[in-house]
Design a protein around this motif. Structure first.
Motif, PDB file in Angstrom:
ATOM      1  N   GLU A 121      -3.803  24.833  14.673  1.00  0.00           N
ATOM      2  CA  GLU A 121      -2.576  24.806  13.685  1.00  0.00           C
ATOM      3  C   GLU A 121      -2.172  23.591  13.036  1.00  0.00           C
ATOM      4  N   LEU A 122      -3.274  23.480  11.896  1.00  0.00           N
ATOM      5  CA  LEU A 122      -3.040  22.263  11.109  1.00  0.00           C
ATOM      6  C   LEU A 122      -1.851  21.928  10.308  1.00  0.00           C
ATOM      7  N   GLN A 123      -1.336  20.766  10.707  1.00  0.00           N
ATOM      8  CA  GLN A 123      -0.400  20.115   9.874  1.00  0.00           C
ATOM      9  C   GLN A 123      -0.632  18.927   9.232  1.00  0.00           C
ATOM     10  N   VAL A 124      -0.540  18.924   7.963  1.00  0.00           N
ATOM     11  CA  VAL A 124      -1.099  17.586   7.156  1.00  0.00           C
ATOM     12  C   VAL A 124       0.091  17.122   6.372  1.00  0.00           C
ATOM     13  N   ILE A 125       0.008  15.837   6.993  1.00  0.00           N
ATOM     14  CA  ILE A 125       1.393  14.788   6.405  1.00  0.00           C
ATOM     15  C   ILE A 125       0.841  13.660   5.865  1.00  0.00           C
ATOM     16  N   LEU A 126       1.481  13.927   4.666  1.00  0.00           N
ATOM     17  CA  LEU A 126       1.204  12.955   3.231  1.00  0.00           C
ATOM     18  C   LEU A 126       1.940  11.896   3.280  1.00  0.00           C
ATOM     19  N   ALA A 127       1.612  10.730   3.382  1.00  0.00           N
ATOM     20  CA  ALA A 127       2.701   9.699   3.024  1.00  0.00           C
ATOM     21  C   ALA A 127       2.007   8.326   2.768  1.00  0.00           C
ATOM     22  N   ASP A 128       2.402   7.471   1.927  1.00  0.00           N
ATOM     23  CA  ASP A 128       1.756   6.271   1.558  1.00  0.00           C
ATOM     24  C   ASP A 128       2.099   5.290   2.633  1.00  0.00           C
ATOM     25  N   GLU A 129       3.052   5.224   3.524  1.00  0.00           N
ATOM     26  CA  GLU A 129       3.404   4.589   4.648  1.00  0.00           C
ATOM     27  C   GLU A 129       2.596   5.221   5.826  1.00  0.00           C
ATOM     28  N   GLU A 130       2.037   4.319   6.655  1.00  0.00           N
ATOM     29  CA  GLU A 130       1.340   4.532   7.679  1.00  0.00           C
ATOM     30  C   GLU A 130       2.263   5.133   8.884  1.00  0.00           C
ATOM     31  N   LEU A 131       1.802   6.117   9.442  1.00  0.00           N
ATOM     32  CA  LEU A 131       2.339   6.734  10.623  1.00  0.00           C
ATOM     33  C   LEU A 131       2.041   6.110  11.792  1.00  0.00           C
ATOM     34  N   ASN A 132       2.873   5.939  12.883  1.00  0.00           N
ATOM     35  CA  ASN A 132       2.305   5.377  14.108  1.00  0.00           C
ATOM     36  C   ASN A 132       1.714   6.448  15.044  1.00  0.00           C
ATOM     37  N   ILE A 189       0.634   1.267 -17.032  1.00  0.00           N
ATOM     38  CA  ILE A 189       1.112   2.387 -15.830  1.00  0.00           C
ATOM     39  C   ILE A 189       0.757   1.682 -14.567  1.00  0.00           C
ATOM     40  N   THR A 190       1.729   1.253 -13.888  1.00  0.00           N
ATOM     41  CA  THR A 190       1.490   0.610 -12.538  1.00  0.00           C
ATOM     42  C   THR A 190       2.377   1.363 -11.454  1.00  0.00           C
ATOM     43  N   TYR A 191       1.838   1.092 -10.218  1.00  0.00           N
ATOM     44  CA  TYR A 191       2.518   2.069  -9.096  1.00  0.00           C
ATOM     45  C   TYR A 191       4.067   1.379  -8.751  1.00  0.00           C
ATOM     46  N   GLY A 192       4.160   0.158  -9.022  1.00  0.00           N
ATOM     47  CA  GLY A 192       5.260  -0.690  -8.697  1.00  0.00           C
ATOM     48  C   GLY A 192       5.532  -1.127  -7.282  1.00  0.00           C
ATOM     49  N   ASP A 193       6.531  -0.709  -6.460  1.00  0.00           N
ATOM     50  CA  ASP A 193       6.738  -1.395  -5.008  1.00  0.00           C
ATOM     51  C   ASP A 193       5.852  -0.798  -4.182  1.00  0.00           C
ATOM     52  N   ALA A 194       4.585  -1.077  -4.110  1.00  0.00           N
ATOM     53  CA  ALA A 194       3.678  -0.457  -3.186  1.00  0.00           C
ATOM     54  C   ALA A 194       3.819  -0.906  -1.834  1.00  0.00           C
ATOM     55  N   PRO A 195       3.283  -0.054  -0.605  1.00  0.00           N
ATOM     56  CA  PRO A 195       3.262  -0.620   0.635  1.00  0.00           C
ATOM     57  C   PRO A 195       2.171  -1.950   0.686  1.00  0.00           C
ATOM     58  N   SER A 196       2.474  -2.697   1.497  1.00  0.00           N
ATOM     59  CA  SER A 196       1.523  -3.921   1.737  1.00  0.00           C
ATOM     60  C   SER A 196       0.367  -3.583   1.927  1.00  0.00           C
ATOM     61  N   GLU A 197      -0.286  -2.513   2.720  1.00  0.00           N
ATOM     62  CA  GLU A 197      -1.521  -2.092   2.917  1.00  0.00           C
ATOM     63  C   GLU A 197      -2.153  -1.765   1.549  1.00  0.00           C
TER      64      GLU A 197
END
Length: 295
Positions: A121-132, A189-197
């Motif tokens: 049962e595949l669940q894909v979580i797309l997020a630019d912040e890293e999950l723990n 065109i820029t990303y703006g306030d991006a996560p540090s990584e």
């Protein structure tokens, strides 16, 4: 303490609302509220501060949440180990990746995996912040940098390189930059306030400025797909990854002798899942894709 009440409390904290927790647990909201109230009465403490904007944990609630996080993490890991002791990979399997990479590189390639392992049962979580991963927010992550957590098994897949692009229409109207200095006269065109990584995705605003501050973009948008669409629409120049522009005949690569930022793409998962059949088959699938992909 009653385990069912603890499970309801934990779900409310994770969902940040009684309503969402009720949906997750497939209970009605009044039942969830009664369970939490009963737990508070049993312990003789207040677990939540309730206000119009939502819920905040009290100090005692924070302590209990730390315990339930550990308890249900152990339960999840044990359930995973028991599931993987069976012959065929099956059960819930959570994969996380950044929004851009997951949408444009991973998702178009997932059909073979899904059809090969129908019991997963595949669940894909797309997020630019890293999950723990240690807290089992996901089982496996594909990250745009080398992981620093000591308890993660990791494997580098390949490098993603960023380059400068513009649409043919934009270049017809505004001309083509011939040097880094020319970027000062173009719409960006820029990303703006991006996560540090992934902060270097805003390289286009900073390159060649020599300490004089970043260029002011025409627009910022915190999603690579939106940056691509703006670029294709002729809004301005954008620094985009090769997986996003591969085969795109609507864009023109600019300043080809200048290298943009490079991200090492890594597959990683917790040490506790190294024996997981689900992780094993997904790892082999992704490694095969990585070997076959070139830009």
């Amino acid at each position: 303490m009653d385990l069912d009440k603890l499970r309801v409390f934990h779900a409310v904290v994770e969902a940040k609302s009684f309503t969402h927790a009720a949906d997750e647990l497939r209970l009605n909201q009044s039942t969830v509220s009664r369970q939490v109230s009963a737990l508070e009465e049993e312990l003789g403490i207040t677990l939540f501060q309730r206000h119009a904007r939502g819920l905040n944990l009290t100090e005692q609630g924070e302590m209990l949440h730390g315990a339930t996080k550990e308890i249900f993490g152990i339960v999840a890991r044990t359930q995973s180990a028991l599931t993987d002791s069976r012959e065929k990979p099956k059960g819930v399997f959570k994969v996380t990746a950044t929004v851009g990479f997951g949408t444009h590189w991973l998702m178009p390639r997932m059909r073979d995996f899904i059809e090969s392992y129908p019991d997963i049962e595949l669940q894909v979580i797309l997020a630019d912040e890293e999950l723990n991963l240690s807290d089992r927010e996901a089982d496996v992550a594909i990250r745009m940098r080398q992981p620093v957590e000591p308890d993660l098994i990791q494997r580098k897949l390949f490098d993603v390189r960023y380059h400068i692009y513009a649409s043919k229409d934009y270049l017809h109207r505004r001309g083509e930059p011939r040097s880094i200095e020319d970027l000062d006269r173009h719409a960006l065109i820029t990303y703006g306030d991006a996560p540090s990584e992934i902060r270097s995705v805003n390289w286009l605003a900073d390159v060649g400025r020599n300490g004089s501050g970043p260029r002011t973009p025409a627009v910022t948008v915190n999603q690579l797909t939106a940056m691509l669409l703006l670029c294709e629409a002729g809004v301005g120049l954008a620094c985009l990854p090769d997986y996003l522009t591969h085969g795109n005949d609507r864009l023109v690569r600019l300043l080809c002798t200048i290298d943009g930022p490079t991200f090492g793409v890594h597959l990683c998962y917790p040490e506790s899942l190294k024996g997981s059949k689900r992780v094993s088959v997904f790892r082999e699938f992704i490694l095969r894709l990585a070997r076959d992909w070139t830009f």
